[in-house]
Design a protein around this motif. Structure first.
Motif, PDB file in Angstrom:
ATOM      1  N   ILE A  66       0.830  -1.205   0.000  1.00  0.00           N
ATOM      2  CA  ILE A  66       0.000   0.000   0.000  1.00  0.00           C
ATOM      3  C   ILE A  66       0.863   1.252   0.000  1.00  0.00           C
ATOM      4  CG2 ILE A  66      -1.606   1.358   1.405  1.00  0.00           C
ATOM      5  CD1 ILE A  66      -2.770  -1.424   2.290  1.00  0.00           C
ATOM      6  N   GLU A  67       1.812   1.336   0.927  1.00  0.00           N
ATOM      7  CA  GLU A  67       2.625   2.553   0.972  1.00  0.00           C
ATOM      8  C   GLU A  67       3.649   2.582  -0.159  1.00  0.00           C
ATOM      9  OE1 GLU A  67       2.041   4.375   5.286  1.00  0.00           O
ATOM     10  OE2 GLU A  67       4.061   3.625   4.879  1.00  0.00           O
ATOM     11  N   PHE A  79       1.127   3.592  -3.149  1.00  0.00           N
ATOM     12  CA  PHE A  79       0.146   4.679  -3.066  1.00  0.00           C
ATOM     13  C   PHE A  79       0.476   5.776  -2.075  1.00  0.00           C
ATOM     14  CE2 PHE A  79      -2.186   0.580  -3.691  1.00  0.00           C
ATOM     15  CZ  PHE A  79      -2.324   0.690  -5.063  1.00  0.00           C
ATOM     16  N   GLY A  80       1.511   5.614  -1.265  1.00  0.00           N
ATOM     17  CA  GLY A  80       1.875   6.654  -0.326  1.00  0.00           C
ATOM     18  C   GLY A  80       1.384   6.384   1.079  1.00  0.00           C
ATOM     19  N   PRO A  81       1.640   7.316   1.988  1.00  0.00           N
ATOM     20  CA  PRO A  81       1.443   7.067   3.419  1.00  0.00           C
ATOM     21  C   PRO A  81      -0.006   6.834   3.830  1.00  0.00           C
ATOM     22  CG  PRO A  81       2.851   8.985   3.050  1.00  0.00           C
ATOM     23  CD  PRO A  81       2.267   8.632   1.724  1.00  0.00           C
ATOM     24  N   VAL A  82      -0.165   5.922   4.787  1.00  0.00           N
ATOM     25  CA  VAL A  82      -1.443   5.709   5.465  1.00  0.00           C
ATOM     26  C   VAL A  82      -1.498   6.670   6.645  1.00  0.00           C
ATOM     27  CG1 VAL A  82      -2.849   4.077   6.788  1.00  0.00           C
ATOM     28  CG2 VAL A  82      -1.564   3.293   4.783  1.00  0.00           C
ATOM     29  N   TYR A  86      -8.126   2.092   5.286  1.00  0.00           N
ATOM     30  CA  TYR A  86      -7.057   3.067   5.468  1.00  0.00           C
ATOM     31  C   TYR A  86      -7.389   4.359   4.730  1.00  0.00           C
ATOM     32  CZ  TYR A  86      -4.669  -1.399   6.278  1.00  0.00           C
ATOM     33  OH  TYR A  86      -4.338  -2.659   6.719  1.00  0.00           O
ATOM     34  N   ARG A  87      -7.145   5.480   5.376  1.00  0.00           N
ATOM     35  CA  ARG A  87      -7.235   6.777   4.718  1.00  0.00           C
ATOM     36  C   ARG A  87      -5.816   7.228   4.390  1.00  0.00           C
ATOM     37  NH1 ARG A  87      -7.268  11.715   7.113  1.00  0.00           N
ATOM     38  NH2 ARG A  87      -7.854  10.820   9.133  1.00  0.00           N
ATOM     39  N   LEU A  88      -5.538   7.418   3.093  1.00  0.00           N
ATOM     40  CA  LEU A  88      -4.200   7.775   2.649  1.00  0.00           C
ATOM     41  C   LEU A  88      -3.995   9.283   2.675  1.00  0.00           C
ATOM     42  CD1 LEU A  88      -3.710   5.395  -0.413  1.00  0.00           C
ATOM     43  CD2 LEU A  88      -3.416   4.911   2.028  1.00  0.00           C
ATOM     44  N   SER A 138      -3.065  10.984   0.289  1.00  0.00           N
ATOM     45  CA  SER A 138      -3.569  11.501  -0.990  1.00  0.00           C
ATOM     46  C   SER A 138      -5.069  11.735  -0.981  1.00  0.00           C
ATOM     47  CB  SER A 138      -3.245  10.506  -2.106  1.00  0.00           C
ATOM     48  OG  SER A 138      -3.981   9.294  -1.919  1.00  0.00           O
ATOM     49  N   VAL A 186      -8.340   2.788   1.072  1.00  0.00           N
ATOM     50  CA  VAL A 186      -7.968   1.398   0.810  1.00  0.00           C
ATOM     51  C   VAL A 186      -8.748   0.487   1.743  1.00  0.00           C
ATOM     52  CG1 VAL A 186      -6.102  -0.302   0.791  1.00  0.00           C
ATOM     53  CG2 VAL A 186      -5.640   2.061   0.100  1.00  0.00           C
TER      54      VAL A 186
END
Length: 344
Positions: A186-187, A190-193, A227-229, A231, A235
């Motif tokens: 995921i990270e 798509f970047g940080p959670v 999860y809220r990213l 961005s 997820v």
């Protein structure tokens, strides 16, 4: 060519993945296998043509021809074994999860930095060809703005060792034993959670191992997390160690404003629906290179170890995975309330 002397500590199930890949690669010399079980160490070494096998970690760490150690021991031993290796001046390639809590991860990262030694965590899935291809699709803008992702990590669960089901030895249960692969992807993609809403459960409270032994399951075998990213994308992540069939390593569906990617689904390893980019509606299944399992992964590790390429930052990723797993546990204990992921 620079040759790295590599040894393995731990001769369990995952040893075959590491040694099977390393023995095919140039620039590496497999030196020894160490395990608490002498017969298991010898059998593992013989299977992959490793010359030395034994039970003594201090003896291994005293060897000048060992540059790096693969640590593939049970989760609750990771910090102690990896610390001993780093203290002895050896680079460390550490099996996931990095440790049993984020504090231990931080201690290992600090120790490696103080000794100027390479510390990596083994995240095999990020090196699959379809994952690398997906990164390019996402970076190119072919999917537009990322909206949501669905991810599943599911297996029937390990039946070869009772320690997997002991809370004191496997913190987080399925989240750290299996879900950690998904947390890394995921990270990585798509970047940080930033925040988590989650529930965990133990759906099968007693398990029968392949040996016939029955064990009590002390940790969660199932988890559902949202999860809220950073961005703004969301997820959904399912983790299960109680499915009869499970999925093929993982299943991922990526949804953007301009297109969709599916990884390891009934449409194959990678399938794309991106009409604007492809010029036509319909699913496109790009050809992907084939490589033996683990070859890309270990080739990349060796390149960083020997200085042929920049080192990956998988230790930091390992810490991030523990921080997210801890947020999952806090959220579940709070009835699924959204819980912030602690800062790195």
């Amino acid at each position: 060519m620079q040759v790295a002397g590599v040894a393995l500590v731990g001769a369990g199930f995952i040893a075959d993945y590491h040694l099977g890949a390393l023995r095919r690669l140039p620039g590496v010399a497999l030196r020894a296998v160490v395990s608490r079980d002498a017969a298991r160490a010898r059998a593992c070494a013989d299977r992959f043509g490793v010359p030395d096998a034994g039970t003594s970690l201090p003896r291994l760490l005293a060897r000048s021809d060992v540059d790096a150690v693969l640590v593939a021991t049970p989760d609750d031993t990771h910090e102690a074994v990896a610390s001993a290796c780093l203290e002895a001046g050896k680079a460390v390639f550490l099996q996931k999860p990095m440790a049993t809590d984020s504090a231990a991860c931080r201690r290992l990262i600090a120790l490696a930095a103080a000794r100027s030694l390479d510390l990596q965590v083994s995240f095999m899935h990020r090196h699959f060809e379809e994952v690398e291809a997906a990164r390019h699709w996402i970076a190119s803008g072919a999917l537009g703005t990322l909206n949501s992702v669905r991810l599943r990590n599911a297996t029937p669960g390990p039946d070869w060792g009772g320690w997997f089901f002991q809370a004191g030895r496997v913190a987080g249960g399925v989240v750290l034993q299996l879900g950690t692969h998904g947390l890394d992807l995921i990270e990585h993609l798509f970047g940080p959670v930033m925040a988590v809403s989650a529930r965990t459960a133990t759906l099968v409270p007693r398990r029968r191992l392949a040996s016939g032994e029955e064990v009590v399951v002390e940790n969660p075998d199932s988890a559902w997390a949202t999860y809220r990213l950073a961005s703004g994308a969301v997820v959904s992540h399912e983790m299960s160690a109680v499915e009869a069939a499970g999925c093929d390593r993982f299943r991922m569906e990526i949804y953007g404003t301009e297109g969709t990617l599916w990884l390891r689904t009934e449409r194959g390893r990678l399938a794309a629906f991106a009409p604007r980019r492809l010029g036509a509606r319909g699913w496109f299944m790009p050809a992907l290179p084939e490589a033996p399992l683990g070859e890309r992964h270990h080739r990349r590790w060796l390149a960083g170890l020997t200085g042929a390429a920049p080192r990956e930052e998988t230790a930091q990723a390992g810490l991030r995975g523990l921080l997210i797993a801890e947020a999952i546990a806090r959220s579940s204990a709070a009835g699924g309330a959204e819980t912030a992921v602690d800062a790195t």
